[in-house]
Design an enzyme around this catalytic site. Structure first.
Site, PDB file in Angstrom:
ATOM      1  N   GLY A  41       0.827  -1.198   0.000  1.00 21.98           N
ATOM      2  CA  GLY A  41       0.000   0.000   0.000  1.00 21.98           C
ATOM      3  C   GLY A  41       0.863   1.250   0.000  1.00 21.98           C
ATOM      4  O   GLY A  41       0.660   2.173  -0.801  1.00 21.98           O
ATOM      5  N   GLY A 217       8.720 -10.072 -19.474  1.00 25.57           N
ATOM      6  CA  GLY A 217       7.839 -10.302 -20.625  1.00 25.57           C
ATOM      7  C   GLY A 217       6.776  -9.237 -20.782  1.00 25.57           C
ATOM      8  O   GLY A 217       5.932  -9.338 -21.682  1.00 25.57           O
ATOM      9  N   GLY A 218       6.764  -8.226 -19.908  1.00 22.65           N
ATOM     10  CA  GLY A 218       5.785  -7.144 -20.027  1.00 22.65           C
ATOM     11  C   GLY A 218       4.469  -7.514 -19.379  1.00 22.65           C
ATOM     12  O   GLY A 218       4.449  -7.999 -18.246  1.00 22.65           O
ATOM     13  N   ASP A 239      17.422  -5.814  -9.093  1.00 18.65           N
ATOM     14  CA  ASP A 239      16.581  -6.311  -7.997  1.00 18.65           C
ATOM     15  C   ASP A 239      15.133  -6.026  -8.400  1.00 18.65           C
ATOM     16  O   ASP A 239      14.757  -4.863  -8.546  1.00 18.65           O
ATOM     17  CB  ASP A 239      16.973  -5.557  -6.713  1.00 18.65           C
ATOM     18  CG  ASP A 239      16.096  -5.927  -5.516  1.00 18.65           C
ATOM     19  OD1 ASP A 239      15.153  -6.708  -5.680  1.00 18.65           O
ATOM     20  OD2 ASP A 239      16.370  -5.401  -4.425  1.00 18.65           O
ATOM     21  N   ASP A 245       4.750  -3.011  -7.492  1.00 16.51           N
ATOM     22  CA  ASP A 245       4.177  -1.837  -6.819  1.00 16.51           C
ATOM     23  C   ASP A 245       4.325  -0.586  -7.692  1.00 16.51           C
ATOM     24  O   ASP A 245       3.410   0.240  -7.775  1.00 16.51           O
ATOM     25  CB  ASP A 245       4.857  -1.607  -5.471  1.00 16.51           C
ATOM     26  CG  ASP A 245       4.484  -2.679  -4.458  1.00 16.51           C
ATOM     27  OD1 ASP A 245       3.459  -3.345  -4.649  1.00 16.51           O
ATOM     28  OD2 ASP A 245       5.237  -2.838  -3.481  1.00 16.51           O
ATOM     29  N   THR A 275      12.658   0.745 -11.639  1.00 13.31           N
ATOM     30  CA  THR A 275      12.732   0.083 -10.328  1.00 13.31           C
ATOM     31  C   THR A 275      13.579  -1.194 -10.390  1.00 13.31           C
ATOM     32  O   THR A 275      14.360  -1.450  -9.469  1.00 13.31           O
ATOM     33  CB  THR A 275      11.306  -0.233  -9.822  1.00 13.31           C
ATOM     34  OG1 THR A 275      10.593   0.997  -9.707  1.00 13.31           O
ATOM     35  CG2 THR A 275      11.331  -0.920  -8.468  1.00 13.31           C
TER      36      THR A 275
END
Ligand code: ATP
Length: 297
Positions: A41, A217-218, A239, A245, A275
């Protein structure tokens, strides 16, 4: 202004680099440890706010020092509003083990998230109106999550559900969802199908737009407009923690900003590629400059 309400968990991540992920019965000695804000969250709310959405983040926490640590760590995030809901349980904690190849295993203690009541969930969504989006994950109880989704739909708001972590039956929620986002493992667990067939099944089960993410793979989407594969943005993987998220937060922000679905997916995948190129979860989330969602783009 349209509001994105993120109702979900917030906790402390204890991040430990390990030589390899432990097998059953094995003790692995970590190379070190660091603490950071975490929780699906929290991560999704932070990413969506950095992407320019007017985010209200509502999260259950304990009445303890860790809750203060979270508040301090988030003080500079561009939330429109941040509401902590104090619980008798301690603030949630996750142990993240990260292997040298970037793969991770996560152990989560989620008593604070679990103890959010249906009444608290209903009260949290009472602010929504028909312009707004509610973003949910799987960390709260099934009852609280369902209560929040029903309350949002009753007010005409759209519900986005990320099925992670998958720990209860999401079937009753799917007909309430404008968008459901599941990774490949979750999608297969829910539908017993993989890839595009899983997305199609999630859509048929009631989600107006079903998104199944496939790592490098999208992702594939299924909606009344048909099925589509959206390739990932190539990235050197350091990583993968936080990729899902980041994807969810930016997708919700994009939809709130009025982006057409393919453009919102593209923005989410660009952000997730940032990310995966960085270590950690919270530390790996892209900053506002690289996340801004432009409705004109
Ligand atoms: P995590 O649990 O690791 O945060 P997840 O399992 O929820 O992630 P994934 O399907 O692994 O979700 O990834 C979500 C999105 O992130 C993908 O749809 C893709 O856009 C992006 N992504 C993930 N891994 C990679 C990668 N190796 N290279 C490029 N993009 C990636």
């Amino acid at each position: 202004m349209r509001r994105l309400l993120v109702l979900g968990n917030a906790g402390i991540d204890l991040v430990c680099p390990v030589p390899h992920l432990p097998r059953a019965g094995e003790t692995v000695v970590a190379h070190g440890q660091s603490r950071a804000p975490g929780g699906k969250g929290l991560n999704q709310a932070v990413v969506a706010a950095r992407a320019g959405a007017a985010v209200t983040f509502v999260a259950p926490v304990g009445r303890d020092a860790a809750a203060g640590e979270l508040a301090a760590a988030l003080a500079d995030e561009p939330f429109q509003a941040l509401h902590w809901l104090p619980q008798a349980a301690p603030t949630d904690l996750s142990l993240l083990m990260v292997a040298p190849d970037g793969e991770n295993s996560i152990l989560s203690l989620g008593a604070a998230a679990d103890s959010l009541s249906t009444a608290e969930a209903e009260a949290a969504v009472a602010v929504l109106d028909s312009q707004d989006i509610l973003l949910l994950q799987g960390n709260l109880s099934a009852a609280a999550t369902l209560a929040a989704a029903r309350g949002a739909v009753d007010r005409g708001a759209q519900v986005c559900l990320n099925t992670a972590p998958l720990r209860w039956d999401v079937a009753p929620l799917l007909p309430l969802c404008a968008v459901v986002i599941a990774n490949a493992v979750e999608a297969e667990a829910i539908t017993s199908l993989t890839g595009p067939a899983a997305a199609e099944a999630l859509h048929r089960a009631g989600a107006a737009l079903a998104v199944v993410t496939l790592g490098a793979g999208g992702c594939v989407t299924a909606s009344a407009g048909g099925m589509q594969h959206h390739p990932a943005v190539p990235a050197a993987t350091v990583d993968t923690t936080g990729a899902g998220d980041t994807f969810c937060g930016v997708l919700a922000a994009g939809l709130l900003a009025g982006l057409p679905m393919p453009a919102a997916i593209a923005a989410a995948q660009r952000a997730a590629a940032i990310t995966v190129g960085r270590p950690g979860a919270f530390a790996a989330l892209p900053d506002a400059a690289s996340l801004r969602v432009d409705p004109a783009a």
